[in-house]
Each structure stands twice: as structure tokens, then as C-alpha cells.
Design an enzyme around this catalytic site. Structure first.
Site, short mmCIF file in Angstrom:
data_model
loop_
_atom_site.label_atom_id
_atom_site.label_comp_id
_atom_site.label_asym_id
_atom_site.label_seq_id
_atom_site.Cartn_x
_atom_site.Cartn_y
_atom_site.Cartn_z
CD GLU A 10 -1.54 2.28 1.98
OE1 GLU A 10 -2.14 3.35 1.76
OE2 GLU A 10 -0.58 2.18 2.76
CG HIS A 313 -3.84 0.55 5.21
ND1 HIS A 313 -3.55 0.45 6.55
CD2 HIS A 313 -3.42 1.79 4.83
CE1 HIS A 313 -2.98 1.57 6.97
NE2 HIS A 313 -2.89 2.40 5.95
#
Length: 345
Positions: A10, A313
């Protein structure tokens, strides 16, 4: 020295914060390069730099590269020290992210710590204060790590000025991993609108629209009180309380975005979670991984949880945690979401 590519996965600031937290907890040094390389403003922004400086103060670390816009950092931790700390972002940048950076280390200390933080308390792309208070901290308490959080003043972008006070008690010898695969029976659901320095009609419209979308009414829809000189700002929150956990979902109002859109977007998040049978929402699953991994490592006992969504994430966070701790995250689709097992290796 653990070498970490800050542009991997991410590629955001969570790589830095997790690295700082686990470096302090384990005593391992790290070198981080390409910090936030893919972002519009790469490198360390003020809130990231505050995280670095806070970690440095908590453990007396030797640090190089701690400058605004720096894309590389070396961090050599010292001994974590309990104490009274005050960290101020100096802008509307999130102070809750600074708290989450030092929280794991301070719960590993040998005495209570008191932390005062200044900056943004309710920011997009960061855990709002009420998420930490209602969702994150109660799970940490079940893990054996107790903390008391107090919101002294709301802080929104662009003014900032928020203030949080936190007391963190030592928990190194008390951490016990546990499974969290079922959210349990629904206890209650309610919505709040924080809209300091804005017309009261903004809060009313958002709450009415959200109530219509979710079938909530009466005391489930609350205009939150604000204090003098807070704001301007706008956050619409929905809190879902279950036997085993609470989830908090937030949408932020901003100039040019209608109250109705803010409410619709929040209703969409809430309904997506309600349609799943998994325990954790996507953000809580990401945040829960680090403290759970610490407990798994210390007790050498696996633990599992289910989540409605496995975000990039979260996957990136898993990867960074595995660089510092001898644990392994195993993920698999499950009914209503994903199953995640954390094992010692």
C-alpha cells in the site's frame, strides 16, 4: 538492521508507524527507504515526523533522516521508558496516529505512562478518537492491555487544535491472545454528528438522512455537544455495539459536499458491514493485527479473527509485522468475509 521498502504494498505511512512501534517493542533497528514514494507529496510529512520524534523520545533512539520530506530513515531504538509525554503535531495532522505509534511500546513498559497529544482528532484516512475509544481500546483491554482515553478538545482539518489525554498501564506480562471470530448479538446502534462552528441544520440533515437509510430514529440519532472554539468541522459517526466488540464508522463533511451525500456514504459503509457475518470491519482488522501479533509472539499461542474485508492496507501491515516478529499471518476466504490466523513461527 531490518531493511524495509516504504513503497511496497500500500506504500503509505502505516509502514513507518508499524516499523517504529515494533522496533521499540523488540529492540530491533531498521532502515526505511522510499518513504511514501508513490504519494503526491512523498516522504515524511509533519504528522509522520511527529511519530518519529515521539518514538525517539519514548525509547531514546538514535535516528537519522528525521526531516520533513525525507524519504529515508534509520532508527536504532534504546530502552522504552514510561513517563509523562506531550506530543503536538503542530498542524491538523492526526494525533491519533501518533498515539498508535507509541501505544504498543508504552504498554510494554514497567510503569504507567500519561500521554497528551495535540493536532487532529477526527481526520480522513486516520482512526478518529471515538474509534480508538470504543473499538480499539476495549479489545486491547480484553488482550490484557488497559488504557484510559479522554477527549479534551475536538480537532478538524484545517484548523487542528484538538487535544487528547491517555493513560497507558503496563501489560507486558498480562497479554493473552484470543480468538475473535464472531461479533456476538447486536446490543445497540446509534449515530452522532459533530459539527462545531457550523449551522445546526447541517447536523440535523445528516442525521435525518442517515436515520432514513438505516431505519434509525429517536434517541439513536444524536447531535453531539461541542465546546467553545472547536471547529469548524464535521464528522458523522455510526456506532454498532455487539456482545464481543463495537465498530465505529465515520464520514467527514467538507466544503462542496452535501449533507445528504455524507449520510449516504456512511450508510453504505454500515450496511456493507451488517451484510457480513465477520467480526471486524476493514479498518479494525488492520489496526488489530499488531497488538494481537505481539500477544501471539509473547505467549507462543496462535489466535484468529474474521473480518468483512481484507484491504491492501491490512496486507501491507501484515507483511511489515512479519519482518519484526516471528509470527505468520494466514488468510483465507470465509463465509461473510475473511479468516485470519496469526501463528508463532
Amino acid at each position: 538492521m531490518i531493511e524495509i521498502d516504504g513503497s511496497a504494498g500500500e506504500g503509505g505511512g502505516q509502514i513507518l508507524r508499524t516499523s517504529l512501534a515494533l522496533s521499540m517493542c523488540t529492540g530491533q533497528s531498521f532502515s526505511l527507504t522510499k518513504i511514501r514514494a508513490g504519494r503526491a507529496k512523498p516522504g515524511l510529512m509533519r504528522q509522520h515526523l511527529t511519530c518519529v520524534n515521539a518514538a525517539k523520545e519514548v525509547c531514546g533512539a538514535e535516528v537519522s533522516g528525521a526531516e520533513l520530506s525525507s524519504q529515508s530513515l534509520t532508527f536504532v531504538p534504546g530502552q522504552v521508558r514510561a513517563g509523562d509525554y506531550h506530543f503536538n503535531v503542530g498542524t491538523a495532522g492526526s494525533c491519533t496516529l501518533v498515539l498508535q505509534t507509541v501505544w504498543p511500546a508504552l504498554l510494554m513498559a514497567h510503569a504507567p505512562s500519561r500521554v497528551k497529544l495535540g493536532g487532529g482528532t477526527h481526520n480522513p484516512m486516520a482512526p478518529p478518537f471515538h474509534f480508538l475509544e470504543r473499538s480499539y481500546a476495549p479489545l486491547l483491554k480484553k488482550l490484557g492491555a488497559n488504557a484510559e482515553l479522554t477527549l479534551r478538545r475536538l480537532g478538524f482539518y484545517p484548523a487542528g487544535g484538538g487535544e487528547i489525554e491517555v493513560t497507558i498501564w503496563p501489560a507486558k506480562d498480562a497479554l493473552q491472545p484470543f480468538d475473535l471470530n464472531d461479533r456476538g448479538a447486536r446490543v445497540e446502534g446509534y449515530a452522532e454528528c459533530f459539527a462545531p462552528a457550523l449551522p445546526r441544520s447541517v447536523a440535523r440533515r445528516e442525521l435525518e438522512q442517515l436515520g432514513t437509510a438505516l431505519g434509525w430514529s429517536g434517541d439513536q440519532l444524536r447531535e453531539a455537544p461541542t465546546r467553545q472554539h472547536e471547529g469548524p468541522g464535521n464528522a458523522l459517526l455510526a456506532t454498532l455495539v455487539y456482545d464481543n466488540l463495537s465498530e465505529v464508522f465515520t464520514e467527514f463533511g467538507e466544503k462542496g459536499v452535501s449533507s445528504e451525500k455524507v449520510a449516504r456514504d456512511l450508510a453504505h459503509e454500515v450496511r456493507a458491514y451488517q451484510m457480513s457475518s465477520a467480526a471486524l470491519g476493514p479498518n479494525l482488522a488492520d489496526q488489530w493485527a499488531l497488538p494481537l501479533a505481539l500477544a501471539v509472539w509473547m505467549r507462543q499461542r496462535e489466535a484468529s479473527f474474521t473480518c468483512a474485508q481484507l484491504t491492501d492496507h491490512a496486507k501491507t501491515n501484515f507483511d511489515v509485522i512479519e519482518r519484526f516478529l516471528p509470527v505468520k499471518f494466514s488468510t483465507a476466504p470465509s463465509e461473510g468475509g475473511w479468516s485470519v490466523i496469526t501463528r508463532p513461527v
